[in-house]
Design an enzyme around this catalytic site. Structure first.
Site, PDB file in Angstrom:
ATOM      1  N   ASN A 164      22.443 -29.985   8.500  1.00 24.66           N
ATOM      2  CA  ASN A 164      21.830 -29.921   9.841  1.00 24.66           C
ATOM      3  C   ASN A 164      20.457 -30.588   9.906  1.00 24.66           C
ATOM      4  OD1 ASN A 164      20.780 -27.822   8.368  1.00 24.66           O
ATOM      5  ND2 ASN A 164      20.783 -26.358  10.041  1.00 24.66           N
ATOM      6  N   GLU A 263      17.925 -19.929   1.311  1.00 27.66           N
ATOM      7  CA  GLU A 263      17.672 -19.940   2.755  1.00 27.66           C
ATOM      8  C   GLU A 263      19.039 -19.885   3.406  1.00 27.66           C
ATOM      9  OE1 GLU A 263      14.824 -19.762   4.010  1.00 27.66           O
ATOM     10  OE2 GLU A 263      13.421 -20.651   2.585  1.00 27.66           O
ATOM     11  N   CYS A 297      19.512 -22.819  11.729  1.00 27.16           N
ATOM     12  CA  CYS A 297      19.649 -21.419  11.325  1.00 27.16           C
ATOM     13  C   CYS A 297      18.624 -20.533  12.026  1.00 27.16           C
ATOM     14  CB  CYS A 297      19.594 -21.273   9.809  1.00 27.16           C
ATOM     15  SG  CYS A 297      18.242 -22.179   9.105  1.00 27.16           S
ATOM     16  N   GLU A 471       9.824 -21.263   1.712  1.00 24.84           N
ATOM     17  CA  GLU A 471       9.594 -22.701   1.547  1.00 24.84           C
ATOM     18  C   GLU A 471       8.416 -23.125   2.407  1.00 24.84           C
ATOM     19  OE1 GLU A 471      13.753 -24.218   2.233  1.00 24.84           O
ATOM     20  OE2 GLU A 471      13.547 -24.711   0.121  1.00 24.84           O
TER      21      GLU A 471
END
Ligand code: ADP
Length: 492
Positions: A164, A263, A297, A471
C-alpha cells in the site's frame, strides 16, 4: 518485452529494474523463475521479476552478514553521508518513482508524489539520528566500578513490506536499520516489487556498499518469510502487513528468539461528538477514509457519530463522497485509484454484501471508473451496526460506514471493542472531552481534530493485536539497536 504505456513517462530508465539486487549485483533467481507485475488500473502486465526461493534468500542473508561488520565499523557520520546521498537521489527522482508507484500500485499521482517525499523524509531523519545513538553512564553502584551502556547494531535485519506504500514502508525500515549499523534483506510485496528495486538502484547509485541493502523479489512470500525467520543469522524481523501473517511470523521468529517489530492491521474508530466542527470532521473523514482508495492501515474503518448530529454529518459526507473521481492514477483530477488486486476487491464486496444483508443502507455511491481495472466505486453506507463483519475487520477499500452512539461512555466502549489498536480519531471541541476520550482509547496513535498524524519525527505503531514496536521518531532507531552494559572494575 516492449515498454508498457504506464512506464513510458519514466525519464530515468535506470529505475526500471527487472532483476533482484543481492550483494551489489542485479540477478535472476537461481532457478530462473519469474512472476508478472501488473497495473491494477488496467490489469495489464507491466513486466516480470525474479520469483526467488530459499537458496536466493539465503544468498542475500549471507551477503548481508558479510557486509554487516564493515558497515557497522564505519563512523555514524560516514553512514549518515551514504544515507543523505540516497535521500537526495530519491528526491531528485521523485516524479519517476511516483510514476512507478502509480503504475504498479494504482494510487493517484499526487498521492504517489507525496509518498516519495514521505519515504525520503525517513532517510533524511535517520541520517541525522545515526549520529545521536547515545549511550549512558550510570552512577557508580559499587566502589571501584564504573557502569556504562552503549548501543550496538542488532546485526542482519529482514524486512517484509506491504504494497500500500511500496516505497515508504521500505525506507521506514531500511533507513533506521542502516543508520544503526545493521544490514538488510528486504522482501517487498509481490504486487509492488518495482518500487523496491528502484530504491535499490538509487542506493547503489548513492554508493551504499554491496550487501548492505539487498532486495529479494518473490511471489512466494510464505517461503521467503520462513527462510528469513529460521535463519540464525537474521537477528531481527521488521514486518508490516496483515495481522494473520504477523502472528505467523512472530511464532516462526520465536524459535531463534529474534527481535521483532510488527506493524499490523488496524480498525480505526473515527469519533464525531455533538460539539465537533462538522465541516472539519467531514473533511477529516474523507481524507482518512478515502486516501489510497481506503487501503491504509490507519484509515477510518468505523465512523461513529453521536446520534443527535448523525443526519447533518451524513448529509455533508454523502455530498463529498458523491464528488469523488475514480480512474487511472495518471489522469488529472482523479482522487480514487483501483484496488490492488481481485482478492482485495472480493473482500470489499463480501463485507458490503454482509452489511447490506444485515440492514445497512446505501447513502451514496460515486461513479465507477471507465477503465477495466480493479475498481470498486466509492461507497457510503448508513445505519451500520456492530454485528456487521466490517465492524471487526479492516475494509481496505473505499467504503465508509456510519454507526451511532449516545454518549461519551458508549463511544469509548464501541471504539475499544476490537482486538486492533493502531490509530483512532476524535472530533470534539470541548477540550476536556477530547482529552478524556483520547486517553481512554486503547490505540497507539490518536488524532484529535486532525487525521494527518503520520510524519517521520513521530512514532508510528499500535497496541493490542496491531503490533509491537514503533517506527520513525527517536524511537525508530532503538528498534535496530541492542543495549550493551559494560561494567569496568579495578578502578580504585
Ligand atoms: P496484505 O493483506 O496487506 O497483502 P500480507 O500480510 O498478506 O498483507 O502481506 C504483507 C507482506 O507479507 C507481503 O510482502 C507478503 O508477500 C508477505 N507475506 C504474505 N504471506 C506471508 C507469509 N506466510 N510469510 C511471510 N510473509 C508473507
Amino acid at each position: 518485452m516492449s515498454m508498457p504505456s504506464s512506464l513510458r513517462s519514466i525519464i530515468n530508465t535506470e529505475l526500471i529494474r527487472t532483476e533482484a539486487y543481492i550483494d551489489g549485483t542485479w540477478c535472476q533467481a537461481i532457478d530462473g523463475a519469474v512472476f508478472d507485475v501488473r497495473d491494477p488500473a488496467t490489469c495489464n502486465r507491466l513486466t516480470q521479476v525474479p520469483n526467488m526461493g530459499e537458496k536466493d534468500c539465503l544468498r542475500a542473508i549471507d551477503a548481508a552478514d558479510a557486509a554487516q561488520k564493515p558497515w557497522s565499523a564505519l563512523t555514524a557520520k560516514e553512514r549518515s553521508v551514504f544515507l543523505r546521498r540516497w535521500h537526495d537521489l530519491i528526491l531528485s527522482n521523485q516524479s519517476d518513482l511516483a510514476a512507478l508507484i502509480v503504475a504498479e500500485q494504482g494510487k493517484p499521482l499526487a498521492e504517489a508524489l507525496g509518498e516519495v517525499a514521505y519515504a525520503a523524509s525517513f532517510v533524511e531523519w535517520f541520517a541525522e539520528e545515526a549520529r545521536r545513538a547515545y549511550g549512558d553512564v550510570i552512577p557508580q553502584t559499587r566502589n571501584g566500578q564504573r557502569s556504562l551502556v552503549i548501543k550496538q547494531p542488532i546485526g542482519v535485519v529482514a524486512a517484509i513490506t506491504p504494497w500500500n506504500f511500496p516505497i515508504a514502508m521500505i525506507t521506514r525500515k531500511v533507513a533506521p536499520a542502516l543508520a544503526a549499523g545493521c544490514t538488510v534483506v528486504a522482501k517487498p510485496a509481490e504486487d509492488t516489487p518495482l518500487s523496491a528495486l528502484a530504491l535499490a538502484a538509487l542506493a547503489e547509485a548513492a554508493g551504499i556498499p554491496a550487501g548492505v541493502f539487498n532486495v529479494v523479489t518473490a511471489a512466494r512470500g510464505a517461503l521467503i518469510g520462513k527462510t528469513m525467520c529460521e535463519s540464525p543469522v537474521v537477528r531481527k524481523l521488521s514486518f508490516t502487513g496483515s495481522t494473520a501473517v504477523g502472528k505467523l511470523l512472530a511464532e516462526q521468529c520465536a524459535r531463534t528468539v529474534k527481535r521483532v517489530s510488527l506493524e499490523l492491521g488496524g480498525n480505526a474508530p473515527f469519533l464525531v461528538f455533538d460539539d465537533a466542527d462538522l465541516d472539519a470532521a467531514v473533511a477529516g473523514a474523507m481524507a482518512s477514509k478515502y486516501r489510497n482508495a481506503g487501503q491504509t492501515c490507519i484509515c477510518a474503518n468505523r465512523i461513529l457519530v453521536q446520534d443527535s448530529i448523525k443526519d447533518a454529518f451524513a448529509e455533508k459526507l454523502a455530498d463529498a463522497v458523491s464528488h469523488l473521481r475514480q480512474g487511472s492514477g495518471f489522469e488529472d483530477g482523479i482522487n480514487q485509484g483501483p484496488l490492488i488486486n481481485s482478492a482485495a476487491y472480493d473482500k470489499v464486496v463480501r463485507l458490503v454484501d454482509d452489511a447490506l444483508a444485515k440492514g445497512a443502507t446505501v447513502r451514496t455511491q460515486a461513479p465507477r471508473a471507465a477503465e477495466t481495472g480493479v475498481f470498486f466505486p466509492p461507497l457510503l453506507l448508513d445505519n451500520a451496526t456492530p454485528d456487521m463483519d466490517m465492524y471487526a475487520q479492516e475494509i481496505f477499500g473505499p467504503v465508509a460506514a456510519l454507526y451511532t452512539f449516545k454518549d461519551e461512555a458508549e463511544a469509548i466502549a464501541m471504539a475499544n471493542a476490537t482486538s486492533a489498536g493502531l490509530a483512532a480519531y476524535v472530533y470534539a471541541r470541548d477540550i476536556g472531552r477530547a482529552w478524556r476520550v483520547a486517553e481512554a482509547l486503547e490505540y497507539g496513535m490518536v488524532g484529535i481534530n486532525d487525521i494527518a498524524i503520520s510524519a517521520t519525527e513521530v512514532p508510528f505503531g499500535g497496541v493490542k493485536e496491531s503490533g509491537v514496536g514503533r517506527e520513525g521518531a527517536k524511537y525508530g532507531l532503538e528498534e535496530f539497536m541492542e543495549i550493551k552494559y559494560m561494567c569496568m572494575g579495578g578502578i580504585s
